[in-house]
Design an enzyme around this catalytic site. Structure first.
Site, PDB file in Angstrom:
ATOM      1  N   LYS A 149       0.844  -1.201   0.000  1.00 54.74           N
ATOM      2  CA  LYS A 149       0.000   0.000   0.000  1.00 54.74           C
ATOM      3  C   LYS A 149       0.870   1.239   0.000  1.00 54.74           C
ATOM      4  O   LYS A 149       1.954   1.243   0.603  1.00 54.74           O
ATOM      5  CB  LYS A 149      -0.909   0.037   1.247  1.00 54.74           C
ATOM      6  CG  LYS A 149      -1.724   1.333   1.368  1.00 54.74           C
ATOM      7  CD  LYS A 149      -2.557   1.391   2.619  1.00 54.74           C
ATOM      8  CE  LYS A 149      -3.261   2.749   2.713  1.00 54.74           C
ATOM      9  NZ  LYS A 149      -4.134   2.858   3.899  1.00 54.74           N
ATOM     10  N   GLU A 198      -9.566  11.146  12.526  1.00 58.03           N
ATOM     11  CA  GLU A 198      -8.738   9.990  12.880  1.00 58.03           C
ATOM     12  C   GLU A 198      -7.862  10.235  14.106  1.00 58.03           C
ATOM     13  O   GLU A 198      -7.014  11.119  14.124  1.00 58.03           O
ATOM     14  CB  GLU A 198      -7.858   9.602  11.694  1.00 58.03           C
ATOM     15  CG  GLU A 198      -7.079   8.321  11.896  1.00 58.03           C
ATOM     16  CD  GLU A 198      -6.514   7.749  10.620  1.00 58.03           C
ATOM     17  OE1 GLU A 198      -5.935   6.654  10.675  1.00 58.03           O
ATOM     18  OE2 GLU A 198      -6.650   8.397   9.561  1.00 58.03           O
ATOM     19  N   SER A 216     -12.406   4.260   2.173  1.00 61.72           N
ATOM     20  CA  SER A 216     -13.301   5.420   2.239  1.00 61.72           C
ATOM     21  C   SER A 216     -14.257   5.447   1.053  1.00 61.72           C
ATOM     22  O   SER A 216     -13.972   4.883  -0.007  1.00 61.72           O
ATOM     23  CB  SER A 216     -12.490   6.730   2.234  1.00 61.72           C
ATOM     24  OG  SER A 216     -11.547   6.741   3.274  1.00 61.72           O
ATOM     25  N   ARG A 349      -7.568  16.290   6.581  1.00 56.14           N
ATOM     26  CA  ARG A 349      -8.669  17.253   6.393  1.00 56.14           C
ATOM     27  C   ARG A 349      -8.242  18.616   6.903  1.00 56.14           C
ATOM     28  O   ARG A 349      -8.874  19.212   7.770  1.00 56.14           O
ATOM     29  CB  ARG A 349      -9.948  16.817   7.106  1.00 56.14           C
ATOM     30  CG  ARG A 349     -10.387  15.420   6.843  1.00 56.14           C
ATOM     31  CD  ARG A 349     -10.783  15.131   5.396  1.00 56.14           C
ATOM     32  NE  ARG A 349     -11.369  13.808   5.352  1.00 56.14           N
ATOM     33  CZ  ARG A 349     -10.651  12.679   5.249  1.00 56.14           C
ATOM     34  NH1 ARG A 349      -9.331  12.753   5.120  1.00 56.14           N
ATOM     35  NH2 ARG A 349     -11.235  11.511   5.248  1.00 56.14           N
ATOM     36  N   GLY A 363      -5.608  12.977   0.334  1.00 53.84           N
ATOM     37  CA  GLY A 363      -4.898  11.817  -0.182  1.00 53.84           C
ATOM     38  C   GLY A 363      -5.791  10.604  -0.238  1.00 53.84           C
ATOM     39  O   GLY A 363      -6.917  10.593   0.269  1.00 53.84           O
TER      40      GLY A 363
END
Length: 394
Positions: A149, A198, A216, A349, A363
């Site tokens: 990832k 988060e 998401s 954010r 992102g």
């Protein structure tokens, strides 16, 4: 357990309204609302490059000096950037204000909509086409076995016709219920402000909690479509794989610090006004009461949720593909007191605000099965948190 050298104000709204850029730190979370003012000490020099052991040594020396001066439980607040070796912004504040309640009135910030008025200039970096090219490059590395990832981001740079007031923008983020964690941090030449969903880590006594988000989907104004997207996210093989990579990395990083560690078998859903996210709340009991929230945050940062896996390979891919320095975006923001308690938030954010200039960030996590157009769309949806607070359409 906020430091005892605190001052009570009437409400969370009182703290929010007291905030002003240039001399304050603000963080509102489910645990409460924190405002600090002034600087008793600043972590500077080599330690400011966030070598965790050096930071801890420097901070403990400062705290001991302050305790001898009558401060019962001093704290450190501030922000740490994404990349290692970059200067952090960490201070020991002069005044600490704390309010247990976090709920803002429904009309908090109403009538005070932050709008920059005419946007004279808007630059996307990278361009949408270049971002999708970057996703394809990342997928090539994943197919080659170099990565499982990597998170790729982009920025919007706005130049407004008038100065943007960080205090108004902060109030609007709080009024919009934009995220569980609303924050503002003074940087040397800007204000870092945002509403992150988060939690990186929270430590209370011997217990710690982290709440990674990965996987998401954008919200829809149509309630039926919105629920369809939520249900689809919960069963998406690509998103469940992305989330599992993150949880596995976090558990591995925390295991040396914890006597017990519990992670759910499957993620749940959380929502913001703009996004659905897969979420896992991981809880642990610490092996040693001397382990601080700052120690835990340093061990976790950056998580696979904002960097990738394996970490170093993902960092190298980000440096190679992203055409800009993230700065404090995907870093961490929060506090730690001299007892070791504290709370650190993943810096997403968010925007950097300086006069008429704003720099927004968003992102998306790239894994096997990702599609470039969909990842671009996800970043566009994530920009909406800040754009909506500024009274701008995406």
């Amino acid at each position: 357990m906020i430091p005892q050298h605190q001052t009570a104000l009437a409400s969370a709204e009182g703290l929010l309204n007291r905030y002003h850029s240039g001399n304050c730190f603000f963080l509102s979370s489910p645990q409460g609302t924190l405002l600090t003012e002034g600087e008793l000490a600043v972590v500077t020099g080599e330690e400011q490059q966030f070598q965790a052991s050096l930071v801890s040594q420097k901070v403990k020396i400062i705290w001991e000096e302050l305790k001898r001066s009558g401060y019962d439980n001093p704290m450190i607040v501030g922000a740490v950037p994404f990349a290692p070796g970059k200067p952090a912004r960490l201070i020991v504040p002069e005044k600490v204000f704390w309010e247990d309640r976090t709920q803002m009135d429904a009309d908090a910030g109403s009538g005070d909509q932050q709008s920059p008025g005419t946007v004279l200039k808007l630059e996307e970096e990278p361009s949408p086409a270049d971002y999708m090219d970057g996703v394809e490059r990342a997928l090539g590395k994943i197919r080659a076995g170099e990565l499982s990832k990597v998170v790729l981001s982009r920025t919007l740079r706005l130049t407004a016709a008038a100065d943007v007031d960080p205090a108004q923008l902060l109030r609007q983020l709080a009024a919009n219920r934009s995220g569980s964690y609303t924050f503002a941090v003074d940087l040397p030449h800007a204000t870092l402000i945002g509403a992150s969903p988060e939690l990186l880590v929270s430590r209370r006594g011997k217990m710690m909690i982290t709440n990674p988000l990965a996987g998401s989907a954008a919200r829809s104004a149509d309630p039926v479509e919105d629920q369809r997207r939520a249900a689809s996210l919960l069963t998406s093989g690509k998103d469940l794989h992305e989330h599992a990579v993150v949880v596995e990395g976090i558990v591995e990083a925390l295991r040396p610090f914890c006597r017990t560690l519990e992670a759910p078998e499957r993620p749940s859903l959380i929502q913001t006004p703009t996004m659905w996210h897969l979420s896992s709340e991981i809880k642990g009991e610490l092996l040693d009461p001397a382990i601080t929230s700052l120690d835990l945050a340093a061990a976790l940062h950056p998580t696979p949720a904002v960097c990738g896996a394996p970490t170093e390979a993902a960092r190298e891919a980000i440096e190679e593909i992203e055409p800009f320095d993230r700065g404090f975006y995907t870093g961490m923001v929060g506090w730690c007191d001299s007892r070791g308690d504290g709370e650190w938030i993943v810096t997403i954010r968010c925007a950097e605000v300086s006069g008429r200039d704003l720099r927004l960030f968003a992102g998306a996590g790239i894994v096997e099965g990702s599609e470039a157009a969909a990842e671009l769309q996800e970043t566009s949806a994530k920009f909406r948190t800040m754009l909506h607070a500024m009274g701008l359409d995406n």
